[in-house]
Design a protein around this motif. Structure first.
Motif, PDB file in Angstrom:
ATOM      1  N   MET A   1      12.621 -11.269 -37.752  1.00 49.93           N
ATOM      2  CA  MET A   1      13.792 -10.932 -36.925  1.00 49.93           C
ATOM      3  C   MET A   1      13.488 -11.278 -35.481  1.00 49.93           C
ATOM      4  N   LEU A   2      14.394 -11.968 -34.811  1.00 45.73           N
ATOM      5  CA  LEU A   2      14.192 -12.335 -33.419  1.00 45.73           C
ATOM      6  C   LEU A   2      14.251 -11.109 -32.533  1.00 45.73           C
ATOM      7  N   GLN A   3      13.481 -11.146 -31.439  1.00 48.08           N
ATOM      8  CA  GLN A   3      13.345  -9.980 -30.582  1.00 48.08           C
ATOM      9  C   GLN A   3      14.102 -10.121 -29.273  1.00 48.08           C
ATOM     10  N   ALA A   4      14.991 -11.116 -29.146  1.00 43.80           N
ATOM     11  CA  ALA A   4      15.643 -11.358 -27.869  1.00 43.80           C
ATOM     12  C   ALA A   4      16.429 -10.145 -27.401  1.00 43.80           C
ATOM     13  N   ALA A   5      17.020  -9.386 -28.329  1.00 41.09           N
ATOM     14  CA  ALA A   5      17.852  -8.262 -27.940  1.00 41.09           C
ATOM     15  C   ALA A   5      17.028  -7.033 -27.591  1.00 41.09           C
ATOM     16  N   ARG A   6      15.710  -7.031 -27.895  1.00 42.50           N
ATOM     17  CA  ARG A   6      14.897  -5.836 -27.730  1.00 42.50           C
ATOM     18  C   ARG A   6      14.039  -5.868 -26.473  1.00 42.50           C
ATOM     19  N   ARG A   7      14.011  -6.983 -25.755  1.00 40.52           N
ATOM     20  CA  ARG A   7      13.180  -7.051 -24.565  1.00 40.52           C
ATOM     21  C   ARG A   7      13.926  -7.793 -23.479  1.00 40.52           C
ATOM     22  N   ALA A   8      13.530  -7.544 -22.230  1.00 40.37           N
ATOM     23  CA  ALA A   8      14.212  -8.168 -21.101  1.00 40.37           C
ATOM     24  C   ALA A   8      13.972  -9.667 -21.126  1.00 40.37           C
ATOM     25  N   GLU A  10      12.969 -13.369 -20.075  1.00 43.90           N
ATOM     26  CA  GLU A  10      11.900 -13.904 -19.235  1.00 43.90           C
ATOM     27  C   GLU A  10      12.224 -15.354 -18.899  1.00 43.90           C
ATOM     28  N   ASP A  11      11.693 -15.807 -17.758  1.00 46.93           N
ATOM     29  CA  ASP A  11      11.864 -17.210 -17.396  1.00 46.93           C
ATOM     30  C   ASP A  11      11.099 -18.076 -18.393  1.00 46.93           C
ATOM     31  N   TYR A  12      11.803 -18.997 -19.005  1.00 49.34           N
ATOM     32  CA  TYR A  12      11.148 -19.843 -19.998  1.00 49.34           C
ATOM     33  C   TYR A  12      10.576 -21.113 -19.388  1.00 49.34           C
ATOM     34  N   GLU A  13      10.944 -21.420 -18.138  1.00 52.52           N
ATOM     35  CA  GLU A  13      10.515 -22.680 -17.530  1.00 52.52           C
ATOM     36  C   GLU A  13       8.988 -22.821 -17.488  1.00 52.52           C
ATOM     37  N   PRO A  14       8.234 -21.814 -16.996  1.00 52.28           N
ATOM     38  CA  PRO A  14       6.768 -21.973 -16.998  1.00 52.28           C
ATOM     39  C   PRO A  14       6.191 -22.080 -18.412  1.00 52.28           C
ATOM     40  N   TYR A  15       6.801 -21.393 -19.357  1.00 55.56           N
ATOM     41  CA  TYR A  15       6.294 -21.384 -20.735  1.00 55.56           C
ATOM     42  C   TYR A  15       6.335 -22.781 -21.340  1.00 55.56           C
ATOM     43  N   TYR A  16       7.398 -23.537 -21.047  1.00 57.09           N
ATOM     44  CA  TYR A  16       7.546 -24.890 -21.584  1.00 57.09           C
ATOM     45  C   TYR A  16       7.098 -25.975 -20.610  1.00 57.09           C
ATOM     46  N   GLY A  17       6.661 -25.581 -19.415  1.00 52.07           N
ATOM     47  CA  GLY A  17       6.191 -26.561 -18.444  1.00 52.07           C
ATOM     48  C   GLY A  17       7.295 -27.247 -17.653  1.00 52.07           C
ATOM     49  N   PHE A  18       8.487 -26.667 -17.611  1.00 51.15           N
ATOM     50  CA  PHE A  18       9.584 -27.271 -16.864  1.00 51.15           C
ATOM     51  C   PHE A  18       9.430 -26.985 -15.364  1.00 51.15           C
ATOM     52  N   ARG A  19       9.700 -27.980 -14.551  1.00 48.90           N
ATOM     53  CA  ARG A  19       9.674 -27.798 -13.103  1.00 48.90           C
ATOM     54  C   ARG A  19      11.048 -27.420 -12.560  1.00 48.90           C
ATOM     55  N   LEU A 272      24.846 -24.199 -22.298  1.00 51.43           N
ATOM     56  CA  LEU A 272      24.779 -22.758 -22.530  1.00 51.43           C
ATOM     57  C   LEU A 272      23.920 -22.444 -23.757  1.00 51.43           C
ATOM     58  N   LEU A 273      24.144 -23.181 -24.815  1.00 48.93           N
ATOM     59  CA  LEU A 273      23.471 -22.916 -26.084  1.00 48.93           C
ATOM     60  C   LEU A 273      21.978 -23.226 -25.994  1.00 48.93           C
ATOM     61  N   CYS A 274      21.630 -24.359 -25.385  1.00 45.77           N
ATOM     62  CA  CYS A 274      20.219 -24.727 -25.263  1.00 45.77           C
ATOM     63  C   CYS A 274      19.483 -23.753 -24.343  1.00 45.77           C
ATOM     64  N   ASP A 275      20.125 -23.358 -23.256  1.00 41.74           N
ATOM     65  CA  ASP A 275      19.499 -22.421 -22.327  1.00 41.74           C
ATOM     66  C   ASP A 275      19.201 -21.092 -23.014  1.00 41.74           C
ATOM     67  N   ARG A 276      20.171 -20.570 -23.770  1.00 41.92           N
ATOM     68  CA  ARG A 276      19.961 -19.296 -24.446  1.00 41.92           C
ATOM     69  C   ARG A 276      18.940 -19.429 -25.590  1.00 41.92           C
ATOM     70  N   ALA A 277      18.937 -20.569 -26.273  1.00 39.69           N
ATOM     71  CA  ALA A 277      17.967 -20.777 -27.353  1.00 39.69           C
ATOM     72  C   ALA A 277      16.540 -20.827 -26.800  1.00 39.69           C
ATOM     73  N   LEU A 278      16.345 -21.496 -25.671  1.00 41.72           N
ATOM     74  CA  LEU A 278      15.029 -21.536 -25.043  1.00 41.72           C
ATOM     75  C   LEU A 278      14.594 -20.147 -24.595  1.00 41.72           C
ATOM     76  N   GLU A 279      15.525 -19.380 -24.066  1.00 43.21           N
ATOM     77  CA  GLU A 279      15.219 -18.016 -23.634  1.00 43.21           C
ATOM     78  C   GLU A 279      14.834 -17.137 -24.834  1.00 43.21           C
ATOM     79  N   THR A 280      15.573 -17.287 -25.932  1.00 44.48           N
ATOM     80  CA  THR A 280      15.272 -16.517 -27.146  1.00 44.48           C
ATOM     81  C   THR A 280      13.915 -16.912 -27.720  1.00 44.48           C
ATOM     82  N   ARG A 282      11.399 -18.157 -26.096  1.00 42.92           N
ATOM     83  CA  ARG A 282      10.353 -17.638 -25.193  1.00 42.92           C
ATOM     84  C   ARG A 282      10.114 -16.155 -25.447  1.00 42.92           C
ATOM     85  N   ALA A 283      11.174 -15.394 -25.665  1.00 44.09           N
ATOM     86  CA  ALA A 283      11.029 -13.960 -25.908  1.00 44.09           C
ATOM     87  C   ALA A 283      10.241 -13.684 -27.180  1.00 44.09           C
TER      88      ALA A 283
END
Length: 451
Positions: A1-8, A10-19, A272-280, A282-283
């Motif tokens: 089960m994905l945990q996106a709804a259970r935690r605040a 986080e910025d995913y940019e550093p996790y994936y190396g995006f500048r 919108l979809l890609c941004d939220r998917a990357l955030e999920t 990362r969480a």
């Protein structure tokens, strides 16, 4: 089960190396992807401007990039071009003229707010603009007005724009006007009172969503730009940017197909979809994004998830597979030939059973052949699963059902495309198939009996 709804989040940019944020909704020119529809429209408008044509129209659905196109256009105009960009379509005709004069540098904010132009009439404002336009020919300069969200302009303002488009010399227009708006602007301009305006439009362009084959390059393009140094010029070609992003591409092919289906190719929805998917992802500390993450992200954004995507995501639970199997077995059983008739054993001709009087040989009788054809059933049954206005949507659902073992097809009509499952030789087989479809959340399935 994905945990996106259970935690605040986080910025995913550093996790994936995006500048930079790869899927921001801000129309950053560094991230512009040269989609075929955009490039075609851009070249058409630039050609019309070079020919000094007067009125041009650009329409497109919400989120297809009209504002981004206008910003790209501004950077490509010749140096001696006076530009006015109107972003507020609710201006009155007088306020529109004041904004144009301000953008062209003919008046100041002080003149408009408390100076001579505070109470200026529409006639005074038009005369000031006309005198300025008349001087452009001697300077070999031009003037361009771009009106965004033009579908919200009042009829009086549109009429004022028509009058402005009349300013011309013997060989060229003095003022060139570009209207950018949603697709309903085309319907508005067909009104009887706007016929004169519609006849003056020299170019009509429509921005379309991305083609299915452009979605993956679009995502890869934005990821490559986000990975690159923001202080250095970006690579000019989409193919090269896409190749640079291959190693860092976090979306599986199935996920890209799901994004394509959910977004319909609309760039804003893709972002919108890609941004939220990357955030999920990362969480949940995931580097790879699959169909399940995309579908969860879509639901979080209140986007409709097509049945074909849900089916792939859910992988059909055992109860559904069992119901499908029952359906298939029922169909097979209903179509099986009845067993061959076996006659009781008879003694050989010419013999007499003990204690019985001899009898004359009986006349030969014709027994029915065990392989005689069985009569076709007089009625059959079909399941009415769903109806859609577009053939593409109906084909998607029918194709997904076929992959799950249902005999699905699309029956077109004048206004609706109906998805049918069947035919079945018995009501029992149809009921079994209906139960399987209900398990797949098709709640309105009806059984039809046909002669």
């Amino acid at each position: 089960m994905l945990q996106a709804a259970r935690r605040a989040p986080e910025d995913y940019e550093p996790y994936y190396g995006f500048r930079q944020t790869p899927f921001s909704l801000t129309p950053n020119p560094r991230f512009v992807f040269p989609a075929s529809s955009h490039e075609r429209t851009l070249q058409t408008i630039l050609h019309a401007l070079a020919r000094r044509e007067g009125l041009m129209l650009v329409t497109g659905d919400i989120g297809c990039g009209k504002t981004t196109l206008c910003r790209r256009l501004l950077a490509m105009l010749p140096p001696r071009t006076f530009i006015s960009v109107i972003l507020n379509p609710f201006l009155t005709a007088e306020d529109l003229l004041k904004q144009v004069l301000l953008d062209f540098g003919l008046v100041s904010n002080a003149d408009i707010r408390g100076g001579a132009l505070t109470n200026a009439s529409c006639h005074d404002l038009v005369r000031t603009l006309h005198d300025f336009l008349g001087s452009l020919a001697r300077l070999n300069a031009s003037a361009v007005i771009i009106l965004d969200e033009a579908q919200d302009l009042t009829l009086r303002t549109i009429e004022q724009i028509r009058l402005l488009s009349n300013y011309e010399t013997d060989s060229a227009k003095l003022l060139q006007i570009i209207l950018a708006g949603q697709t309903n602007l085309e319907t508005i301009l067909e009104l009887e009172q706007l016929r004169q305006f519609g006849q003056r439009i020299s170019r009509r362009c429509r921005l379309e969503p991305l083609e299915p084959g452009e979605v993956r390059p679009y995502i890869a393009w934005r990821i490559a730009v986000a990975l690159a140094d923001p202080d250095r010029p970006v690579v000019a070609r989409a193919e090269q940017r896409a190749r640079e992003a291959v190693d860092a591409f976090p979306f599986s092919r199935a996920a890209v197909r799901a994004i394509t289906r959910i977004s319909g190719g609309v760039p804003r929805v893709i972002n919108l979809l890609c941004d939220r998917a990357l955030e999920t992802a990362r969480a949940n500390a995931l580097l790879r994004i699959d169909t399940h993450i995309v579908a969860e992200s879509a639901r979080d954004l209140k986007l409709a998830v097509p049945f074909a995507v849900s089916l792939i995501e859910q992988r059909a639970p055992a109860a559904i597979l069992l119901a499908s199997a029952v359906c298939a077995l029922s169909i097979v059983a209903a179509r099986q030939l009845p067993p061959a008739h076996v006659a009781p054993a008879m003694p050989p001709q010419g013999t007499v059973a003990p204690g019985a009087a001899p009898t004359a040989p009986s006349q030969p009788t014709t027994e029915p052949s065990p392989m005689a054809p069985v009569a076709e059933p007089s009625t059959y049954f079909e399941l009415a699963v769903a109806s859609f206005r577009t053939a593409a949507r109906a084909r998607d659902v029918a194709g997904a059902l076929q992959q799950s073992g249902f005999p699905a097809s699309v029956v077109p009509s004048a206004q609706w495309q109906r998805v049918i499952v069947g035919p079945f030789d018995s009501r029992a087989a149809a009921e079994a198939a209906r139960a399987a479809l209900v398990a797949l959340h098709f709640d309105d399935v009806g059984i039809r009996e046909s002669p």
